[in-house]
Write an enzyme that holds these catalytic residues in place. Structure first.
Site, mmCIF file in Angstrom:
data_model
loop_
_atom_site.group_PDB
_atom_site.id
_atom_site.type_symbol
_atom_site.label_atom_id
_atom_site.label_comp_id
_atom_site.label_asym_id
_atom_site.label_seq_id
_atom_site.Cartn_x
_atom_site.Cartn_y
_atom_site.Cartn_z
ATOM 1 N N ASN A 63 -0.945 5.356 -9.328
ATOM 2 C CA ASN A 63 -1.107 5.535 -7.886
ATOM 3 C C ASN A 63 -2.273 5.929 -7.501
ATOM 4 O OD1 ASN A 63 1.587 4.593 -7.213
ATOM 5 N ND2 ASN A 63 2.291 6.322 -7.972
ATOM 6 N N CYS A 72 5.712 -1.722 -10.626
ATOM 7 C CA CYS A 72 5.184 -2.073 -9.404
ATOM 8 C C CYS A 72 5.530 -3.464 -9.187
ATOM 9 C CB CYS A 72 3.773 -1.889 -9.521
ATOM 10 S SG CYS A 72 2.763 -2.363 -7.902
ATOM 11 N N GLY A 73 6.143 -3.949 -7.954
ATOM 12 C CA GLY A 73 6.645 -5.198 -7.859
ATOM 13 C C GLY A 73 5.269 -6.202 -7.376
ATOM 14 N N ASN A 74 4.606 -5.548 -6.533
ATOM 15 C CA ASN A 74 3.471 -6.490 -5.994
ATOM 16 C C ASN A 74 2.413 -6.704 -7.376
ATOM 17 O OD1 ASN A 74 4.302 -7.165 -3.559
ATOM 18 N ND2 ASN A 74 3.844 -5.004 -2.776
ATOM 19 N N HIS A 162 13.744 4.958 -5.187
ATOM 20 C CA HIS A 162 13.426 4.803 -3.808
ATOM 21 C C HIS A 162 14.552 5.354 -2.762
ATOM 22 C CE1 HIS A 162 10.411 1.575 -4.178
ATOM 23 N NE2 HIS A 162 10.835 1.254 -5.368
ATOM 24 N N ASN A 190 9.574 6.970 -3.556
ATOM 25 C CA ASN A 190 9.202 5.819 -2.448
ATOM 26 C C ASN A 190 10.014 6.123 -1.228
ATOM 27 O OD1 ASN A 190 6.925 4.585 -3.880
ATOM 28 N ND2 ASN A 190 8.609 4.454 -5.416
ATOM 29 N N GLU A 208 5.019 4.953 0.330
ATOM 30 C CA GLU A 208 5.037 4.932 -1.084
ATOM 31 C C GLU A 208 4.471 6.344 -1.589
ATOM 32 O OE1 GLU A 208 3.118 1.831 -3.713
ATOM 33 O OE2 GLU A 208 3.462 0.475 -2.277
ATOM 34 N N ARG A 209 5.249 6.639 -2.907
ATOM 35 C CA ARG A 209 4.873 8.060 -3.430
ATOM 36 C C ARG A 209 3.783 7.854 -4.300
ATOM 37 N NH1 ARG A 209 8.309 8.725 -9.254
ATOM 38 N NH2 ARG A 209 7.273 6.647 -9.695
ATOM 39 N N THR A 219 8.928 -3.379 -5.156
ATOM 40 C CA THR A 219 10.149 -2.674 -5.777
ATOM 41 C C THR A 219 10.938 -2.134 -4.408
ATOM 42 O OG1 THR A 219 8.877 -0.644 -6.140
ATOM 43 C CG2 THR A 219 9.311 -2.112 -8.321
ATOM 44 N N GLY A 220 10.124 -1.864 -3.498
ATOM 45 C CA GLY A 220 10.811 -1.325 -2.235
ATOM 46 C C GLY A 220 11.740 -2.324 -1.510
#
Ligand SMILES: N[C@@H](CCC[C@H](N)C(=O)O)C(=O)O
Length: 281
Positions: A63, A72-74, A162, A190, A208-209, A219-220
């Site tokens: 991060n 991390c999804g994106n 989350h 998050n 985001e954390r 992921t969110g």
């Protein structure tokens, strides 16, 4: 030291090859400086293309504050497009080793542009897995006191933690920061604020954390869909609208994996200057 700048719906990353970072002793402060929007390249995170003994590649994500996240999804969509465009993977679908386990992206195309559909694995709902210090099997609508107000919080782990809140207070950034660091979350969290538009669409703002407010969080978005299904307010497939654009998320049944689809784009390539590098070598 060469890098590639990419983003997924405005959630932006600086991508480095693992071997390029061999001389770097402190990856946390290196990532912090690289992500700095005034003194560095500027991004929400640093992604490393690392070796793995159980998949062709491992993805590591740091991060903007230097902390390392599990997933991390994106980022994984950017990671997949980065490898695919460079011919580093033979198939459009391949496993990626992450700190949240093996995740499987598939590079697709939408309206003539590269997109990625990701099998994000199963959501983890047990309080101890998230982790959240609440004595319960699942945490749905837990009343959390923050800054003198009470928020109903649903906790979901997509490999990373989350806290999903179906409310969008005017001061959501302040509330998000307080929840990120709330003592209930031993690894911080998050935070997603959600306005359900109808059963197939939700508007989401993300704190985001380790970063703060971002334009999108993959992921969110998955955590929001899972929380929405658990609460009975979203269907099992929905469009999650974030400030940077829309992700399509599905969770076919309670035992199945979660799927997320969206774009990933390369912005530019660059090279860090020797002056900057001296600090870490
Ligand atoms: N933006 C990401 C999540 C990045 C990691 C997160 N800040 C954490 O610390 O868990 C996404 O698209 O999922």
């Amino acid at each position: 030291m060469r890098f590639v700048k990419m983003h997924g719906l405005g959630n932006d990353f600086v991508i480095f090859e693992w071997k390029e970072l061999q001389g770097v002793k402190d990856i946390a402060s290196f990532s912090k400086r690289v992500c700095d929007r005034h003194f560095g390249v500027g991004a929400d995170g640093v992604i490393l293309v690392a070796p793995s003994d159980r998949a062709p590649f491992a993805m590591r994500i740091f991060n903007a504050d230097g902390s390392e996240a599990e997933m991390c999804g994106n980022g994984i969509r950017c990671f997949a497009v980065y490898l695919w465009k460079r011919g580093r993977v033979a198939d459009r679908e391949f496993p990626v080793d992450t700190k949240a386990g093996i995740i499987v992206p598939r590079v697709t195309e939408r309206n003539g542009k590269l997109a990625v559909k990701v099998n994000m694995g199963k959501p983890r709902l047990r309080a101890s897995f998230i982790p959240i210090d609440v004595d319960a099997e699942q945490v749905v609508d837990y009343p959390l006191q923050v800054d003198g107000k009470t928020f109903a919080l649903t906790a979901v782990s997509m490999g990373n933690p989350h806290a999903v809140i179906f409310d969008l207070p005017g001061d959501w950034e302040k509330v998000g920061e307080s929840i990120e660091k709330h003592p209930l979350f031993p690894h911080k969290t998050n935070v997603e604020f959600v306005k359900v538009q109808n059963r197939k669409e939700a508007l989401v703002k993300v704190w985001e954390r380790g970063v703060g407010p971002t334009l999108a969080c993959g992921t969110g978005a998955c955590a929001v869909l899972v929380a929405g299904v658990l609460k009975g307010v979203l269907d099992r497939e929905a469009q999650i609208h974030l400030p940077g654009g829309t992700l399509l998320v599905s969770w076919p049944d309670n035992q199945s994996d979660v799927f997320m689809e969206g774009p990933a784009e390369e912005v530019f390539e660059g090279k860090l200057s020797e002056e900057v590098l001296k600090v870490w070598k």
